[in-house]
Design an enzyme around this catalytic site. Structure first.
Site, PDB file in Angstrom:
ATOM      1  N   SER A   1       0.845  -1.123  -0.111  1.00  0.00           N
ATOM      2  CA  SER A   1       0.159  -0.036   0.402  1.00  0.00           C
ATOM      3  C   SER A   1       0.890   1.503   0.307  1.00  0.00           C
ATOM      4  O   SER A   1       1.494   1.349  -1.175  1.00  0.00           O
ATOM      5  CB  SER A   1      -0.917   0.039   1.071  1.00  0.00           C
ATOM      6  OG  SER A   1      -1.942   0.910   1.338  1.00  0.00           O
TER       7      SER A   1
ATOM      8  N   ASP B   1     -10.310  -3.463  -5.673  1.00  0.00           N
ATOM      9  CA  ASP B   1      -9.936  -2.761  -4.037  1.00  0.00           C
ATOM     10  C   ASP B   1     -10.982  -1.301  -4.410  1.00  0.00           C
ATOM     11  O   ASP B   1     -10.952  -0.270  -5.347  1.00  0.00           O
ATOM     12  CB  ASP B   1      -8.547  -2.166  -4.317  1.00  0.00           C
ATOM     13  CG  ASP B   1      -8.028  -1.496  -3.268  1.00  0.00           C
ATOM     14  OD1 ASP B   1      -8.738  -1.880  -2.534  1.00  0.00           O
ATOM     15  OD2 ASP B   1      -6.647  -1.734  -3.186  1.00  0.00           O
TER      16      ASP B   1
ATOM     17  N   HIS C   1      -8.030  -4.827  -0.775  1.00  0.00           N
ATOM     18  CA  HIS C   1      -6.869  -3.905  -0.324  1.00  0.00           C
ATOM     19  C   HIS C   1      -6.364  -4.872   0.341  1.00  0.00           C
ATOM     20  O   HIS C   1      -6.235  -5.398   1.813  1.00  0.00           O
ATOM     21  CB  HIS C   1      -7.466  -2.647   0.145  1.00  0.00           C
ATOM     22  CG  HIS C   1      -5.982  -1.327  -0.074  1.00  0.00           C
ATOM     23  ND1 HIS C   1      -5.470  -1.503  -0.730  1.00  0.00           N
ATOM     24  CD2 HIS C   1      -5.370  -1.244   1.311  1.00  0.00           C
ATOM     25  CE1 HIS C   1      -4.457  -0.254  -0.237  1.00  0.00           C
ATOM     26  NE2 HIS C   1      -4.680   0.026   0.935  1.00  0.00           N
TER      27      HIS C   1
END
Length: 398
Positions: A192, A328, A359
């Site tokens: 991320s 996501d 995610h």
């Protein structure tokens, strides 16, 4: 039983079926890659990419459920790998820490996986621990950056914490690892926010990187913070809700260390208004009230452009693999077009898109209960191996 009640039940069931996306079927990951040699090596060591990703049947086809479970549960039956915490004092007075884990099984090659976690995360985050343990079992040494301010047990000693675009902390850890293990080859892995930092680090040509860094892997990043924040401010697909959670996580770190980060001297130096920081309901508001002032950016737009890995693609010299999930909820498909184009025009680059996974979720399992190790964990370990093999056999194009 009344008709109205039956209608209500039917509506609820339809909504649940829509949210859970139960009509979906397992699909193979899609791969964008110009370099045939690179792709061959990737498939050889990571054959999982040729197979359908099969999430838990009841809820695994919902990106929202995967994302929420990841943020609340992380992983099931998570191990707690044993390592040592390394402390470093940086030039600006910051105390940087990373956790170092030695391989549990011997391997011919000396490989160190340098891991950069997601926003406000650390070596104590459950998904990081699961991946570290699996990597150790496959003979890899792991080093996990603890974002400054994220660990409750480590006090902030300077007037800053981590950001979306400052790679100095990760670079310091990598250099320290290089000095400590001179012969070890290093693969950078970022999740991320960490994926953005790893990619930006690999593309910052003005910064010297150890020649032992042989490649990088990015997972679930958005690539462009300028456009990404516009999407996150939209209520569509519950993005504004996710943005609120991220904002509160960062804000809680600032307020936890307010005696240093928001001291009278710091507030006067950077023109900070503590009430505005506390009242911030979104990351752009928090970055306007705090981040861009501390780092002397004229606007949040300038901060976001400077921070975004997208603008450093052209100067990446080492092999890179990028992974995103199509469902996501934090990253809409529009943000994924540039990485697809990049992967199909550059050597030594691959982009892997999974239809499901949310995610950082990517759970596997049967009908309801997920496996302790996710598809992502297994695939990442294999991808590290593929980067090592490509480096060894000399198939990386010049």
């Amino acid at each position: 039983m009344s008709t109205a009640f039956l209608t209500l039940i039917a509506v609820i069931v339809c909504i649940l079926f829509r949210i859970l996306n139960v009509h979906s079927q397992p699909l193979k990951p899609s791969v964008w890659c110009l370099d045939a040699h690179f792709l061959d090596c990737l498939y050889k060591i990571a054959p999982v990419l040729r197979e359908p990703y099969i999430p838990p049947r009841l809820w695994g086809f919902s990106g929202h459920v995967q994302t929420v479970l990841h943020s609340i549960v992380g992983r099931v039956r998570c191990p707690w790998p044993l390592g040592e915490r390394v402390y470093m004092s940086l030039k600006d007075g910051s105390t940087l820490t990373y956790d170092l884990y030695q391989p549990l099984n011997e391997q011919e090659d000396d490989i160190t996986v340098a891991i950069c976690p997601g926003i406000a995360n650390s070596s104590e985050s459950v998904y990081i621990r699961t991946f570290v343990h699996l990597a150790q079992c496959n003979g890899y040494r792991c080093a996990v950056l603890n974002h400054i301010g994220a660990l409750r047990s480590v006090q902030v000693t300077s007037t800053r914490i981590f950001t979306y675009g400052h790679t100095e902390d990760f670079a310091a850890m990598v250099e320290h690892l290089h000095q400590k293990y001179r012969q070890s080859r290093i693969v950078a892995v970022g999740f991320s926010l960490g994926g953005n930092l790893v990619t930006k680090y690999m593309g910052e040509d003005q910064k010297t990187k150890p020649d032992k860094v042989i490649g990088g892997i990015s997972i679930c990043q958005g690539y462009n913070a300028v456009e990404g924040t516009k999407w996150l401010l939209n209520w569509q697909n519950f993005r504004r809700f996710y943005l609120y959670i991220m904002t509160e996580n960062v804000k809680s770190i600032i307020l936890r260390h307010r005696h240093i980060l928001l001291s009278d001297e710091v507030k006067a130096r950077h023109n900070l208004n503590e009430r505005e920081i506390i009242a911030a309901a979104t990351l752009p508001e928090l970055d306007e009230a705090y981040t861009r002032r501390v780092y002397n950016f004229p606007s949040t737009q300038e901060l976001y452009k400077w921070s975004s890995s997208l603008f450093y693609f052209d100067t990446i010299k080492k092999p890179m693999i990028f992974i995103n999930a199509k469902d996501d909820p934090l990253i809409p498909e529009d943000l994924l077009h540039p990485i697809k184009e990049y992967a199909t025009t550059r050597q030594n680059t691959a982009y892997v898109e999974v239809a499901h996974g949310g995610h950082l979720g990517f759970y596997e399992g049967g009908f309801l209960y997920p496996n302790p190790v996710t598809w992502l964990d297994r695939t990442l370990v294999a991808m590290v191996g593929s980067l090592v093999m490509m480096h060894e056999v000399g198939k990386v194009a010049p």
